[in-house]
Enzyme design. Structure first.
Site, PDB file in Angstrom:
ATOM      1  N   PRO A  23       0.828  -1.208   0.000  1.00  0.00           N
ATOM      2  CA  PRO A  23       0.000   0.000   0.000  1.00  0.00           C
ATOM      3  C   PRO A  23       0.860   1.255   0.000  1.00  0.00           C
ATOM      4  O   PRO A  23       1.773   1.379   0.817  1.00  0.00           O
ATOM      5  CB  PRO A  23      -0.809  -0.126   1.299  1.00  0.00           C
ATOM      6  CG  PRO A  23      -0.004  -1.040   2.163  1.00  0.00           C
ATOM      7  CD  PRO A  23       0.710  -1.973   1.253  1.00  0.00           C
ATOM      8  N   TYR A 186       0.616   4.886  13.058  1.00  0.00           N
ATOM      9  CA  TYR A 186      -0.804   5.198  13.002  1.00  0.00           C
ATOM     10  C   TYR A 186      -1.519   4.527  14.187  1.00  0.00           C
ATOM     11  O   TYR A 186      -0.881   3.937  15.058  1.00  0.00           O
ATOM     12  CB  TYR A 186      -1.370   4.811  11.636  1.00  0.00           C
ATOM     13  CG  TYR A 186      -0.678   5.579  10.525  1.00  0.00           C
ATOM     14  CD1 TYR A 186      -0.654   6.976  10.534  1.00  0.00           C
ATOM     15  CD2 TYR A 186      -0.006   4.919   9.497  1.00  0.00           C
ATOM     16  CE1 TYR A 186       0.002   7.690   9.543  1.00  0.00           C
ATOM     17  CE2 TYR A 186       0.659   5.629   8.504  1.00  0.00           C
ATOM     18  CZ  TYR A 186       0.660   7.013   8.524  1.00  0.00           C
ATOM     19  OH  TYR A 186       1.326   7.721   7.560  1.00  0.00           O
ATOM     20  N   GLY A 328       7.726  -1.430  -3.479  1.00  0.00           N
ATOM     21  CA  GLY A 328       7.027  -0.161  -3.490  1.00  0.00           C
ATOM     22  C   GLY A 328       7.562   0.798  -4.524  1.00  0.00           C
ATOM     23  O   GLY A 328       7.024   0.933  -5.622  1.00  0.00           O
ATOM     24  N   ARG A 329       8.656   1.470  -4.183  1.00  0.00           N
ATOM     25  CA  ARG A 329       9.213   2.471  -5.096  1.00  0.00           C
ATOM     26  C   ARG A 329       9.555   1.886  -6.455  1.00  0.00           C
ATOM     27  O   ARG A 329       9.398   2.544  -7.485  1.00  0.00           O
ATOM     28  CB  ARG A 329      10.454   3.110  -4.466  1.00  0.00           C
ATOM     29  CG  ARG A 329      10.163   3.979  -3.250  1.00  0.00           C
ATOM     30  CD  ARG A 329      11.449   4.462  -2.595  1.00  0.00           C
ATOM     31  NE  ARG A 329      11.185   5.361  -1.481  1.00  0.00           N
ATOM     32  CZ  ARG A 329      10.944   4.969  -0.240  1.00  0.00           C
ATOM     33  NH1 ARG A 329      10.894   3.679   0.047  1.00  0.00           N
ATOM     34  NH2 ARG A 329      10.719   5.843   0.721  1.00  0.00           N
TER      35      ARG A 329
END
Length: 359
Positions: A23, A186, A328-329
């Site tokens: 994500p 979070y 991801g990247r």
């Protein structure tokens, strides 16, 4: 064939390969109006490109279970049926490409109500669609963030139900897998770590109390999520603090408990809950944390963190350090990375007929 391109089955869902997309927030949803938090053309194009490139599993970015659970006013949400309906276009297309769709359900806690990263990412107020953040304790993330409101027990129970309601909508939207976001500072991570959780009631203090909220969320989601579909949990394996933080030992202990509560795979990341810490970033720097969980618990794991080339990714899976890798990247740079890696390693991924010239 490289193990990287072998299928992987959890419960009754088979993922065609071990190259997965984690994500990654796009901060591109509408901040107000009837389509607040709903995906649109940008999100469709973004996820569709990685599906046509051969990615086996795509985890849709952190999607808030409530308006105040967003990281920014521009985050995706799944707190109403309009949002769920908008996701069906994405899940339908991914399924047609043979890609399994997952969604990460999240609450940003004290790190909520910030601007988009390319605008500086600073906290925003009501004049910029912002709101007052919530947290386990009235402790700001850093000097630039406001002191959040401490959650009452009634509000904690409400958020648990919001996760469950979002999971029901995720099923209706066509997702095959749900991931609970318990990482990166979070809300769930804030409860887990003594660095951010200073409560003295049943949700703070001891390890058992600090993990209570996370397990209540897992139980509530698992109760509404079908038995034949997997449930993931993303964790920060360490706060990167020498003392007074969540540790790798905590992660190993908690992984076994999550597995007993019906979590099928741990998505292992690190950091995000303490500002100003030094993280030794380098190729595959988070893989050892995933490898330890896999070695010491029955929990399958996915590894993430500067995994960029085919041989590196293949060795992580072949060596048993992780069951899958999350890029991801690299997938942002190259949506067709899986197809190119398969060519390099002698593996196979599904190629759309329209792209037959690329085979």
């Amino acid at each position: 064939m490289s193990a990287l391109f072998e299928p992987y089955t959890l419960r009754e869902v088979t993922i065609p390969n071990r190259v997965w997309m984690p994500p990654m927030c796009q901060y591109s949803a509408a901040p107000e109006g009837p389509l607040t938090g709903a995906p649109h053309d940008w999100h469709f194009a973004h996820y569709a490109a990685r599906a046509t490139g051969g990615t086996g599993l795509i985890v849709v970015e952190a999607t808030a279970v409530s308006p105040e659970g967003r990281i920014s006013p521009y985050d995706l949400g799944l707190w109403n049926d309009t949002q769920a309906e908008a996701f069906r276009r994405i899940t339908g297309f991914l399924a047609a490409q043979g890609t399994v769709s997952a969604i990460q359900l999240a609450h940003a806690g004290r790190k909520a109500s910030t601007d988009r990263p390319w605008k500086g990412g600073a906290p925003v107020g009501s004049e910029a669609h912002g709101w007052q953040p919530l947290a386990p304790s009235p402790v700001a993330f850093d000097d630039s963030h406001p002191v959040p409101d401490e959650l009452t027990v009634d509000r904690i129970r409400e958020i648990v139900e919001q996760f469950a309601a979002a999971a029901r909508r995720a099923l209706d939207a066509g997702f095959e897998i749900v991931e609970i976001h318990g990482a990166h500072g979070y809300l769930i991570n804030e409860f887990l770590s003594p660095h951010s959780n200073h409560r003295t009631d049943a949700y703070g203090g001891s390890y058992e109390n600090r993990t209570r909220f996370a397990l209540e969320v897992v139980d509530a989601v698992r109760a509404v999520w079908p038995d034949d579909k997997p449930l993931f949990f993303r964790i920060s394996a360490t706060d990167w603090l020498e003392e007074s933080g969540w540790s790798p030992d905590d992660t190993v202990r908690f992984a076994g408990e999550l597995h007993a509560h019906g979590v099928d795979l741990l998505d292992v990341s690190t950091g995000g809950n303490a500002s100003g810490v030094r993280i030794p970033v380098g190729p595959g720097y988070q893989v050892p944390f995933a490898a330890r969980v896999r070695a010491e618990t029955p929990m399958p794991v996915a590894a993430v963190g500067l995994i960029t080339d085919a041989e590196q990714a293949a060795k992580i899976v072949a060596n048993g350090e992780a069951d899958a890798v999350l890029l991801g990247r690299e997938l942002l740079r190259n949506p067709s990375w899986p197809r190119l890696a398969a060519r390099e390693l002698g593996g196979e991924v599904r190629v759309p007929k329209q792209y037959h010239r690329s085979v």
